[in-house]
Design a protein around this motif. Structure first.
Motif, short mmCIF file in Angstrom:
data_model
loop_
_atom_site.label_atom_id
_atom_site.label_comp_id
_atom_site.label_asym_id
_atom_site.label_seq_id
_atom_site.Cartn_x
_atom_site.Cartn_y
_atom_site.Cartn_z
N LEU A 71 0.81 -1.21 0.00
CA LEU A 71 0.00 0.00 0.00
C LEU A 71 0.85 1.27 0.00
O LEU A 71 0.48 2.27 -0.61
N SER A 72 1.96 1.23 0.72
CA SER A 72 2.78 2.43 0.86
C SER A 72 4.26 2.05 0.91
O SER A 72 4.78 1.75 1.98
N VAL A 73 4.89 2.07 -0.23
CA VAL A 73 6.29 1.64 -0.35
C VAL A 73 7.18 2.39 0.62
O VAL A 73 8.01 1.79 1.33
N SER A 74 7.05 3.69 0.69
CA SER A 74 7.91 4.50 1.55
C SER A 74 7.78 4.10 3.01
O SER A 74 8.77 4.04 3.76
N SER A 124 4.23 1.10 -6.48
CA SER A 124 4.57 -0.19 -5.90
C SER A 124 4.84 -1.24 -6.97
O SER A 124 5.68 -2.13 -6.78
N VAL A 125 4.19 -1.14 -8.13
CA VAL A 125 4.50 -2.04 -9.25
C VAL A 125 5.95 -1.86 -9.66
O VAL A 125 6.70 -2.83 -9.82
N ASP A 126 6.35 -0.61 -9.80
CA ASP A 126 7.73 -0.28 -10.19
C ASP A 126 8.72 -0.78 -9.14
O ASP A 126 9.76 -1.35 -9.48
N PHE A 127 8.38 -0.59 -7.87
CA PHE A 127 9.25 -1.03 -6.78
C PHE A 127 9.43 -2.54 -6.79
O PHE A 127 10.55 -3.05 -6.65
N HIS A 211 3.78 11.17 -0.51
CA HIS A 211 2.99 10.21 -1.30
C HIS A 211 3.56 8.79 -1.24
O HIS A 211 4.05 8.26 -2.24
N PRO A 212 3.47 8.13 -0.10
CA PRO A 212 3.98 6.75 0.00
C PRO A 212 3.20 5.75 -0.85
O PRO A 212 3.69 4.68 -1.18
N GLY A 213 1.97 6.10 -1.18
CA GLY A 213 1.13 5.27 -2.05
C GLY A 213 0.16 6.19 -2.76
O GLY A 213 0.36 7.41 -2.80
#
Length: 305
Positions: A71-74, A124-127, A211-213
């Motif tokens: 939900l929130s990569v960061s 998140s797809v990119d991550f 903007h973590p997600g």
């Protein structure tokens, strides 16, 4: 769930004796059943947010099918740092975890775990792709029904610029100090109804948070006919997550402050024409609830989860 599966919210470390219900009042209307325990069976599926990924190694969940929903990569890295510090400060208490019963949810450890992964945003797809983690799909949330009316709020607009006061601090403070002539309206400690009322009145919504997600507020603001002026951190960097024109999209730099101020004033003065630039994004957001259910049914059916 329309897929035919029974769904429960599982609350961890909740003292049921001291509290009557674990459900926050803002979420009570969803009427989602909840549980404090779950049978350790391969027939069950448990979805963890990435910030709770450390619990995938808990013995009591060993047989359960597990999914991390990014939900929130960061915030994953923020929680990982917190767990690392916790392990260092409490080595005797957490010795059994360091011996392998529970591991730190580093990227490498998560990759080795026999679990599934779900993306939430293109960020998140990119991550996940960069870390060679295969996702079974992407499921993004949708806005509350109160934001999905499809109505036009253009006639109710005033010369107001609103923003999330919690997630916009130093950088936006500089802009606000340079523009005392602008009517800035901060959103802080508001109910959903109060947020909606604020956005319905405002012509512009500004967001230079991290903007973590896929953040809710920019989408809510677009649905309520605010012009958006957004930074490029986190998911906001990706046009797939924030599909707005370049003229409303700014890197958070000192050099850009005059341009940002100019664009804010442009949106206020020429609101009736500028708001048209966000009509396609608003149309897409109105479809999110349908897409959400479609993706859930497809992902869980295809993967036989």
């Amino acid at each position: 769930m329309q897929s035919g599966k029974k769904v429960f919210m599982h609350y961890l470390n909740y003292d049921a004796e001291k509290n009557s219900s674990p459900v926050h009042k803002e979420y009570e209307h969803y009427q989602i059943p909840y549980t404090f325990s779950i049978e350790n069976s391969s027939q069950n599926i448990m979805i963890f947010p990435e910030t709770f990924s450390i619990f995938i190694w808990e013995k009591k969940y060993s047989k359960i099918q597990k999914i991390i929903w990014w939900l929130s990569v960061s915030n994953f890295f923020t929680s990982l740092k917190a767990w690392e510090e916790n392990f260092k400060e409490n080595p005797p208490k957490l010795k059994h975890r360091l011996l392998g019963r529970i591991k730190l949810p580093t990227i490498e450890n998560v990759k080795k775990a026999k679990i599934h992964h779900l993306a939430h945003s293109h960020f998140s797809v990119d991550f996940l792709q960069k870390n060679k983690i295969e996702a079974i799909g992407k499921i993004s949330g949708y806005m509350e029904d109160m934001f999905l009316t499809g109505k036009s709020y253009i006639s109710q607009k005033k010369d107001i610029v609103t923003y999330n006061a919690v997630k916009n601090k130093d950088f936006l403070d500089k802009i606000r100090k340079l523009t005392p002539e602008i009517n800035w309206l901060p959103m802080i400690n508001m109910t959903l109804d109060e947020v909606a009322d604020c956005m319905i009145s405002a012509k512009v919504y500004v967001d230079f948070g991290h903007h973590p997600g896929r953040e809710k507020m920019p989408r809510e603001a677009c649905l309520l006919d605010c012009c958006l002026i957004i930074g490029k951190e986190g998911s906001a960097f990706f046009k797939q997550d924030v599909p707005i024109k370049d003229e409303y999209h700014f890197d958070k730099t000192e050099e850009n402050i005059p341009l940002i101020i100019e664009k804010i004033k442009d949106c206020i003065a020429n609101y009736d024409s500028k708001i048209k630039d966000f009509s396609d994004y608003k149309h897409d957001l109105l479809q999110e609830k349908i897409i959400f259910q479609k993706n859930i049914n497809e992902i869980f059916a295809i993967n036989e989860i």
